[in-house]
Design a protein around this motif. Structure first.
Motif, PDB file in Angstrom:
ATOM      1  N   ALA A   1       0.787  -1.235   0.000  1.00 56.99           N
ATOM      2  CA  ALA A   1       0.000   0.000   0.000  1.00 56.99           C
ATOM      3  C   ALA A   1       0.816   1.281   0.000  1.00 56.99           C
ATOM      4  N   GLY A   2       2.138   1.189   0.147  1.00 52.59           N
ATOM      5  CA  GLY A   2       2.961   2.382   0.211  1.00 52.59           C
ATOM      6  C   GLY A   2       3.220   2.819   1.642  1.00 52.59           C
ATOM      7  N   VAL A   3       4.225   3.673   1.816  1.00 53.74           N
ATOM      8  CA  VAL A   3       4.652   4.090   3.149  1.00 53.74           C
ATOM      9  C   VAL A   3       3.552   4.853   3.884  1.00 53.74           C
ATOM     10  N   ALA A   4       2.958   5.843   3.220  1.00 53.40           N
ATOM     11  CA  ALA A   4       2.007   6.725   3.899  1.00 53.40           C
ATOM     12  C   ALA A   4       0.783   5.967   4.393  1.00 53.40           C
ATOM     13  N   VAL A   5       0.136   5.214   3.507  1.00 47.67           N
ATOM     14  CA  VAL A   5      -1.094   4.515   3.878  1.00 47.67           C
ATOM     15  C   VAL A   5      -0.823   3.456   4.936  1.00 47.67           C
ATOM     16  N   ALA A   6       0.251   2.661   4.757  1.00 49.49           N
ATOM     17  CA  ALA A   6       0.565   1.611   5.728  1.00 49.49           C
ATOM     18  C   ALA A   6       0.833   2.202   7.103  1.00 49.49           C
ATOM     19  N   THR A   7       1.581   3.291   7.158  1.00 48.60           N
ATOM     20  CA  THR A   7       1.894   3.915   8.441  1.00 48.60           C
ATOM     21  C   THR A   7       0.648   4.495   9.087  1.00 48.60           C
ATOM     22  N   MET A   8      -0.199   5.141   8.300  1.00 44.62           N
ATOM     23  CA  MET A   8      -1.399   5.772   8.861  1.00 44.62           C
ATOM     24  C   MET A   8      -2.365   4.742   9.434  1.00 44.62           C
ATOM     25  N   ILE A   9      -2.596   3.648   8.709  1.00 41.97           N
ATOM     26  CA  ILE A   9      -3.527   2.636   9.208  1.00 41.97           C
ATOM     27  C   ILE A   9      -2.970   1.961  10.458  1.00 41.97           C
ATOM     28  N   THR A  10      -1.696   1.591  10.408  1.00 40.62           N
ATOM     29  CA  THR A  10      -1.074   0.917  11.550  1.00 40.62           C
ATOM     30  C   THR A  10      -1.126   1.786  12.801  1.00 40.62           C
ATOM     31  N   MET A  11      -0.672   3.023  12.677  1.00 37.36           N
ATOM     32  CA  MET A  11      -0.602   3.889  13.844  1.00 37.36           C
ATOM     33  C   MET A  11      -1.981   4.400  14.248  1.00 37.36           C
ATOM     34  N   GLY A  12      -2.912   4.482  13.305  1.00 39.44           N
ATOM     35  CA  GLY A  12      -4.257   4.923  13.655  1.00 39.44           C
ATOM     36  C   GLY A  12      -5.018   3.898  14.462  1.00 39.44           C
ATOM     37  N   ALA A  13      -4.813   2.613  14.167  1.00 44.12           N
ATOM     38  CA  ALA A  13      -5.513   1.561  14.900  1.00 44.12           C
ATOM     39  C   ALA A  13      -4.890   1.283  16.266  1.00 44.12           C
ATOM     40  N   THR A  14      -3.607   1.597  16.414  1.00 43.66           N
ATOM     41  CA  THR A  14      -2.895   1.215  17.634  1.00 43.66           C
ATOM     42  C   THR A  14      -3.464   1.840  18.910  1.00 43.66           C
TER      43      THR A  14
ATOM     44  N   ALA B   1      -7.524  10.154  21.569  1.00 39.57           N
ATOM     45  CA  ALA B   1      -7.362   9.059  20.607  1.00 39.57           C
ATOM     46  C   ALA B   1      -8.372   9.191  19.464  1.00 39.57           C
ATOM     47  N   ALA B   2      -9.629   9.511  19.815  1.00 35.13           N
ATOM     48  CA  ALA B   2     -10.657   9.675  18.782  1.00 35.13           C
ATOM     49  C   ALA B   2     -10.320  10.840  17.854  1.00 35.13           C
ATOM     50  N   LEU B   3      -9.857  11.965  18.430  1.00 31.26           N
ATOM     51  CA  LEU B   3      -9.491  13.112  17.607  1.00 31.26           C
ATOM     52  C   LEU B   3      -8.310  12.781  16.701  1.00 31.26           C
ATOM     53  N   ALA B   4      -7.341  12.037  17.250  1.00 32.87           N
ATOM     54  CA  ALA B   4      -6.174  11.660  16.457  1.00 32.87           C
ATOM     55  C   ALA B   4      -6.566  10.750  15.303  1.00 32.87           C
ATOM     56  N   VAL B   5      -7.460   9.792  15.565  1.00 32.55           N
ATOM     57  CA  VAL B   5      -7.907   8.888  14.513  1.00 32.55           C
ATOM     58  C   VAL B   5      -8.670   9.660  13.433  1.00 32.55           C
TER      59      VAL B   5
END
Length: 296
Positions: free
Chosen positions: A90-103, A127-131
């Motif tokens: 998925a590329g760096v940006a999308v992979a990082t955003m999904i991983t860190m957003g769910a954590t 957490a909700a605002l960050a997501v």
């Protein structure tokens, strides 16, 4: 016997934030190594852990921690291998955003269920605002493939497990022996798919050296130390600095464009991080902290 942690909350916040900034450079470095060295995501993760363990052993001798080898190591191996696999899909940006957003959500839920930590309103709101900010960032990105999303969520689950389990372990030695355990788990798979990088040797050595030193040995050492005084939910939300750094690298160095929605998402995310840090400094943690719980 019990003793008070050496770090203050302010120092813990700086440690975790610095670790997140360093992690933000790890994804692009791993992607370059994957392309230039023709290494699989598993092989990149193996070399990252193996070299990181050697570096930490060279600067700080610590007694073997079998809990770190047996529990932290495998979880870190899954986290990193799945993360680099997600980048390949998925590329760096999308992979990082999904991983860190769910954590943060997984850490908050896991801390409540398995550790009995309270879900404080400040932590949940941040957490909700960050997501929401991450969702705005992802909204302007390319389409997410099922494989990329799946690997990203697997990485987030493993990362959450590492965050929760290491909060009840002595900080000394967790990183180095966790890396050793992770490298041992990844070695057979890495060897089967090709262990040695191809292409320009100097470039590969420089990329491996940077990946092992900065976003691995330095970042994880700071992160595990910061976890002694910063709650798990707070640490996971602060780690969302990582996708911001990855996005900046994509724009400045890789020529990627940022839409107005993505820029707004970055602002929302930064507001959530500032709100959370302010609460920690005022004695309003997002979750239970480790102050006074360290043992020797």
């Amino acid at each position: 016997m019990n003793h008070a942690p050496a770090l203050s909350v302010r120092q813990g916040l700086v440690y975790v934030s610095t670790a997140a900034i360093a992690w933000g450079t790890g994804g692009p470095a791993g992607a370059l190594l994957h392309g230039a060295g023709q290494l699989s995501p598993v092989a990149v993760s193996f070399w990252r852990f193996a070299c990181g363990a050697v570096l930490l052993l060279a600067v700080a001798r610590s007694r073997p921690s079998w809990r770190a080898v047996l529990f932290v190591g495998p979880a870190m191996a899954v986290c990193q291998a799945a993360y680099f696999a997600a980048i390949a899909q998925a590329g760096v940006a999308v992979a990082t955003m999904i991983t860190m957003g769910a954590t943060p959500l997984l850490v908050a839920a896991g801390g409540r269920v398995f550790l009995g930590e309270p879900l404080r309103r400040t932590g949940l709101a941040c957490a909700a605002l960050a997501v929401c900010g991450l969702a705005m960032l992802v909204g302007g990105a390319d389409a997410v493939t099922p494989a990329g999303a799946g690997y990203s969520l697997l990485s987030a689950a493993a990362y959450s497990l590492v965050t929760l389990t290491t909060r009840r372990m002595p900080a000394d030695g967790v990183a180095v022996w966790g890396f050793a355990g992770g490298a041992a788990c990844l070695l057979p798979l890495a060897a089967a798919g090709g262990l040695l990088p191809a292409g320009h040797a100097v470039t590969n050595v420089l990329l491996l050296g940077y990946l092992a030193a900065v976003p691995t040995a330095l970042a994880y050492g700071l992160f595990f130390a910061g976890l002694r005084v910063v709650g798990g939910t707070t640490a996971s939300v602060l780690s969302l600095i990582e996708p911001l750094v990855a996005a900046v690298i994509g724009v400045v160095l890789l020529g990627e464009r940022v839409s107005a929605v993505q820029a707004g998402g970055a602002v929302v995310l930064l507001c959530a991080l500032a709100w959370l840090a302010r609460g920690e400094l005022r004695g309003e943690p997002a979750g239970a902290s480790q102050q006074g719980e360290a043992s020797c």
